[in-house]
Scaffold this active site. Structure first.
Site, PDB file in Angstrom:
ATOM      1  N   LYS A 159      40.264  39.307  34.563  1.00 56.02           N
ATOM      2  CA  LYS A 159      39.706  39.002  35.880  1.00 56.02           C
ATOM      3  C   LYS A 159      38.282  39.547  35.989  1.00 56.02           C
ATOM      4  O   LYS A 159      37.935  40.504  35.300  1.00 56.02           O
ATOM      5  CB  LYS A 159      40.557  39.675  36.969  1.00 56.02           C
ATOM      6  CG  LYS A 159      41.903  39.033  37.224  1.00 56.02           C
ATOM      7  CD  LYS A 159      42.609  39.728  38.377  1.00 56.02           C
ATOM      8  CE  LYS A 159      43.976  39.114  38.638  1.00 56.02           C
ATOM      9  NZ  LYS A 159      43.907  37.698  39.047  1.00 56.02           N
ATOM     10  N   ARG A 192      54.548  34.564  37.277  1.00 52.92           N
ATOM     11  CA  ARG A 192      55.615  33.586  37.022  1.00 52.92           C
ATOM     12  C   ARG A 192      56.401  33.922  35.767  1.00 52.92           C
ATOM     13  O   ARG A 192      57.582  33.599  35.657  1.00 52.92           O
ATOM     14  CB  ARG A 192      55.014  32.173  36.986  1.00 52.92           C
ATOM     15  CG  ARG A 192      54.013  31.943  35.882  1.00 52.92           C
ATOM     16  CD  ARG A 192      53.097  30.761  36.152  1.00 52.92           C
ATOM     17  NE  ARG A 192      52.053  31.066  37.133  1.00 52.92           N
ATOM     18  CZ  ARG A 192      51.142  30.197  37.561  1.00 52.92           C
ATOM     19  NH1 ARG A 192      51.153  28.949  37.103  1.00 52.92           N
ATOM     20  NH2 ARG A 192      50.234  30.562  38.432  1.00 52.92           N
TER      21      ARG A 192
HETATM   22  N1  BES Z   1      48.114  38.317  41.221  1.00 48.70           N
HETATM   23  C1  BES Z   1      47.369  37.136  41.015  1.00 48.70           C
HETATM   24  C2  BES Z   1      47.243  36.286  42.276  1.00 48.70           C
HETATM   25  C3  BES Z   1      46.335  36.796  43.345  1.00 48.70           C
HETATM   26  C4  BES Z   1      44.998  36.493  43.342  1.00 48.70           C
HETATM   27  C5  BES Z   1      46.831  37.526  44.402  1.00 48.70           C
HETATM   28  C6  BES Z   1      44.162  36.928  44.347  1.00 48.70           C
HETATM   29  C7  BES Z   1      46.006  37.961  45.407  1.00 48.70           C
HETATM   30  C8  BES Z   1      44.667  37.667  45.388  1.00 48.70           C
HETATM   31  C9  BES Z   1      48.035  36.272  39.953  1.00 48.70           C
HETATM   32  O1  BES Z   1      48.670  36.960  38.950  1.00 48.70           O
HETATM   33  C10 BES Z   1      46.957  35.447  39.326  1.00 48.70           C
HETATM   34  O2  BES Z   1      46.121  36.021  38.695  1.00 48.70           O
HETATM   35  N2  BES Z   1      47.007  34.147  39.522  1.00 48.70           N
HETATM   36  C11 BES Z   1      46.016  33.284  39.004  1.00 48.70           C
HETATM   37  C12 BES Z   1      46.705  32.070  38.421  1.00 48.70           C
HETATM   38  C13 BES Z   1      45.794  31.162  37.646  1.00 48.70           C
HETATM   39  C14 BES Z   1      45.351  31.849  36.383  1.00 48.70           C
HETATM   40  C15 BES Z   1      46.523  29.890  37.335  1.00 48.70           C
HETATM   41  C16 BES Z   1      45.079  32.886  40.130  1.00 48.70           C
HETATM   42  O3  BES Z   1      45.556  32.646  41.243  1.00 48.70           O
HETATM   43  O4  BES Z   1      43.878  32.886  39.910  1.00 48.70           O
HETATM   44 MN    MN Z   2      47.335  37.444  37.377  1.00 51.16          MN
END
Ligand code: BES
Ligand code: MN
Ligand code: ZN
Length: 505
Positions: A282, A357
């Site tokens: 990230k 997931r």
């Molecule tokens: N924990 C995150 C989702 C999230 C993002 C929660 C921002 C709260 C605020 C999750 O694990 C994630 O990183 N999801 C990705 C999925 C994508 C790579 C398909 C996302 O939402 O960017």
């Molecule tokens: Mn994630």
């Protein structure tokens, strides 16, 4: 703490006595206590205090008002009384929050409150809602502050003494409502505490410790699966996400079983104690918020705290929390890796940041195979996409079952934690087809919240199932008097309502 008093509120000594007043637009002050009517007559006439929501006004009883034993008397506006029961609950929670804000400004230690009698809800619900509003507002997380903040003085939130007066409402019903409200609100505050703890403190092992304690004190059964046990069960999702971390993963299972004859509700919560994204790293800005990625797990465990104490009749509840970090150590999973979930489904990991997931899939498949539940609800801070779609005001709901959805929507409305249902469908499921494995872990462009849910759907079979995407609401939830900055404790009270109101047709 909060307790109920049968004394005359006017004659009760304390730092602050609170009355809740409705906005009526009429000339007469809508308060049954003549002393209050008299005292605020001028403010009411001048329209400085008219009972509007968010308004508060306090005075110091003068010698002619010496019947009051409290140091100050606060009047709080309720707004025009709502005629919907859920709206009324929210109105009461919000006004209670406004009262606590005023009390904190004045560094009050004991707050006495007279319950408003003329609402559309029962005595128990008035007490429940006001209690929730009080305890949810009187929350802070300052255990890591070692220096006394001079501006705040010695006063710390979380230590207000609340004393309720029934206001003429049925005393025993008020007591019952107060106890219900207290159990739910303290559980939500416990979930906030878990989330506020940093990733180096709130590890999978801390979920284990909390669950064990809860089980021991309340006669739940608790099973913990550590890394060797997860390997034995072939939980390839949890293990894969954990690969890049030096902190071992856990799967926590808590079970309330009232009777074998009753249906079973299974709850599953994402317990990702820190999400760096893994190899699909990230961006640095805001990454610290990813310590909150365990809020689904916190909601589930803290709801179990209430369920354990209330021991509902007619429903068994089993809760599962898969817990791990998602880091990018030398053994971390890589984009393109193929993993095998519990039960044999294979998955191509295209993006290691779509890790929630992966851990939920194992827990869902294992839980359904083991407990054969009649319904399943999972909760997860799963996608940023849900924030794009719904902002920070509603939790995303995705479900294969209309009746379960209705129950959850109703439970959320009752809690002041609204949800919005999004669709599922084969056209979305197609987006997670893989060339080389059974499925892949991201769905490509568009519908990110839905394709994430489609991934989970692969593991629930025909069991009625609902998924709550709380990524937008677990923290930075809608600004309101009883919701602090930071983690909200979202979904704890929704789940509690769901269980309390569960009726099998
Ligand atoms: N924990 C995150 C989702 C999230 C993002 C929660 C921002 C709260 C605020 C999750 O694990 C994630 O990183 N999801 C990705 C999925 C994508 C790579 C398909 C996302 O939402 O960017
Ligand atoms: Mn994630
Ligand atoms: Zn995550």
């Amino acid at each position: 703490m909060i307790k109920l008093s049968a004394k005359n509120p006017v004659r009760s000594a304390g730092d602050m006595l609170v009355y809740f007043l409705a906005e009526t637009g009429k000339k007469s002050v809508p308060c049954t206590e003549p002393l209050v009517r008299k005292a605020i007559k001028k403010a009411w006439k001048a329209d400085d205090f008219s009972g509007k929501a968010g308004q508060s006004y306090w005075f110091y009883p003068t010698s002619s008002q010496k019947n009051f034993s409290a140091t100050r008397v606060l009047v709080v506006g309720l707004g025009t009384l709502k005629d919907d029961q859920d709206d009324c609950r929210e109105q009461l929670r919000l006004a209670a929050g406004t009262a606590v804000a005023a009390a904190n400004r004045l560094k009050v230690k004991t707050l006495m409150a007279v319950l408003p009698a003329k609402t559309v809800v029962s005595a128990a619900v008035v007490a429940e809602s006001i209690t929730e509003g009080f305890l949810l507002t009187d929350y802070s997380f300052d255990k890591y502050k070692t220096k006394n903040d001079k501006e705040n003085g010695a006063k710390r939130a979380g230590d207000l003494q609340f004393i309720l007066h029934d206001g003429g409402l049925h005393h025993n019903q008020v007591r019952q409502g107060m106890n219900r409200g207290r159990r739910a609100a303290l559980a939500a505050c416990a979930a906030r505490d878990m989330a506020n703890e940093p990733g180096n403190v709130w590890t999978p092992a801390r979920f284990v410790r909390f669950a064990r304690e809860l089980a021991r004190k309340n006669e739940l059964s608790c099973r913990i699966f550590d890394k060797p046990a997860l390997k034995k069960l072939r939980m390839g999702g949890i293990l894969a996400v954990n690969q890049g971390s030096a902190v071992p993963p856990k799967l926590v299972v808590l079970e309330y079983q009232g009777s074998k004859k009753w249906p079973t509700l299974m709850l599953v919560g994402k317990g990702l104690t820190f999400d760096s994204g893994g190899i699909s790293l990230k961006p640095a800005a805001g990454m610290e918020d990813m310590k909150y990625d365990m809020c689904g797990g916190a909601a589930v465990i803290c709801a179990m705290q209430v369920i354990a104490r209330e021991r509902p009749k007619g429903l068994n509840v089993v809760a599962l929390v898969p817990a791990t970090e998602n880091l990018s150590g030398a053994s971390a999973i890589k984009p393109g890796d193929i993993i095998t979930h519990y039960g044999g489904t294979t998955s191509e990991v295209i993006n290691t940041d779509a890790e929630g997931r992966l851990i939920l899939a194992d827990a869902l498949a294992y839980g359904i195979a083991t407990y054969k539940p009649d319904a399943v609800v999972d909760l997860a801070t799963l996608t940023g996409a849900v924030i794009v779609g719904l902002g920070h005001h509603r939790t995303g709901l995705l479900s294969t079952d209309d009746s379960l959805s209705e129950k959850i929507l109703a439970a959320g409305d009752m809690a002041g934690e609204p949800l919005w249902r999004l669709p599922l469908g084969t056209e979305y499921s197609k987006q997670i087809e893989s060339e080389v494995a059974d499925i892949r872990n991201i769905g490509g462009k568009g519908g990110g919240t839905i394709t994430a849910a489609c991934y989970l759907q692969e593991f629930v079979g025909n069991t009625p199932w609902a998924h709550l995407d709380i990524a937008g609401t677990a923290w930075n939830f809608t600004k309101k008097s009883y919701i602090p900055k930071g983690p909200s404790g979202i979904a704890v009270r929704t789940l509690v309502n769901l269980v309390r109101n569960w009726k099998t047709e």
